[in-house]
Design an enzyme around this catalytic site. Sequence first.
Site: not given
Length: 302
Positions: A30, A134, A130, A67, A104, A106-107, A10
């Site tokens: 992967d 997350k 999404y 994503t 990881y 996300t905002d 990624g």
Amino acid sequence: MKILLLGKNGQVGWELQRALQPLGEVIALDRQVSPEGWCGDVANFIAISNAFEQIRPDVVINATAYTAVDKAESDLEQAHLINCLAVKHLAEECQKHHALLIHYSTDYVFNGTDVLAWKEDDKTMPVNLYGKTKRDGEIALEQNGVSFLNFRTCWVYATRGHNFIKTMLKLGQMKDELNIIQDQVGVPTGAALIADVTAQAIRYYTLQSAEQKELLHGHYHLAPTGETTWYDYAQFVFAQAREHGQQLTLKQVHPIETQAYPTPAKRPLNSRLNTDKLQQNFKLHLPHWQQGVAQVLEELLP
Ligand code: NDP
């Protein structure tokens, strides 16, 4: 130190393959089966458990994610599997093997109201599926009790993979006019910076006492300094491209409001992230966003 990196191809995973090397032995996987017979498909829980058993990592980095923000609205099951259930399984394996889990997010776990930069303990309230998957992945980390560092980031770009910079460079050579959203504010974040900060954070973490390590666990916001809108970001990309002698067909760029560009998934207007906690806890300096974008453009432009 043995580091297991999942999602090696990624945007962030690719840069991590580079940045992690000085830290120890890196096993990067992967979805495919590696020459050693290890499979890094995070949805294949048996394969992942086998890989843990055989590799016995000290640190596991989960750079995998679903994503496709708009697609997630009609593909919730798959997004939930990768962004939540697989994360829960990784947390269980890390707990079992006493490994640190790096993750990881996300905002998009926030609803994007207000103009202040989001802090780690601000109330989460995703406005799209999404973001919800997350956030559910983060909750799985919190509930499991695993030792974790979760870096929430935003507007990721890299020389590799699909991203806004590459789309703009392509459209700038195909179109006369473009409409770009000017009321969403955020910070373009290079995958290289994310990978470098991750490596620095792991290094710092490993040098701490058990009590200090405990204090470091949790959520962090990771983005460069400064802020911009998609419109100004695009203009920066076009200006840099022209400076590099790139021939653009583009004559005009029009700023538009989010509501004039409907998408299946709603986007938050405010993606600003407050990075004080990251900088203070790990003694890090973050550059301005334009530095990383300019550098990637240097690499992408002929
Ligand atoms: P990418 O989409 O570039 O990479 C995600 C990787 O996950 C791909 O290599 C993909 O492999 C892999 N993957 C998906 N499903 C599986 C699976 N079942 N098993 C193994 N690998 C799988 O994402 P980024 O590098 O951009 O994102 C990194 C992190 O940052 C993610 O957690 C993301 O949520 C977060 N983030 C990203 C933002 C962005 O703008 N991109 C913004 C904010 C946060 P394959 O190619 O085979 O599908």
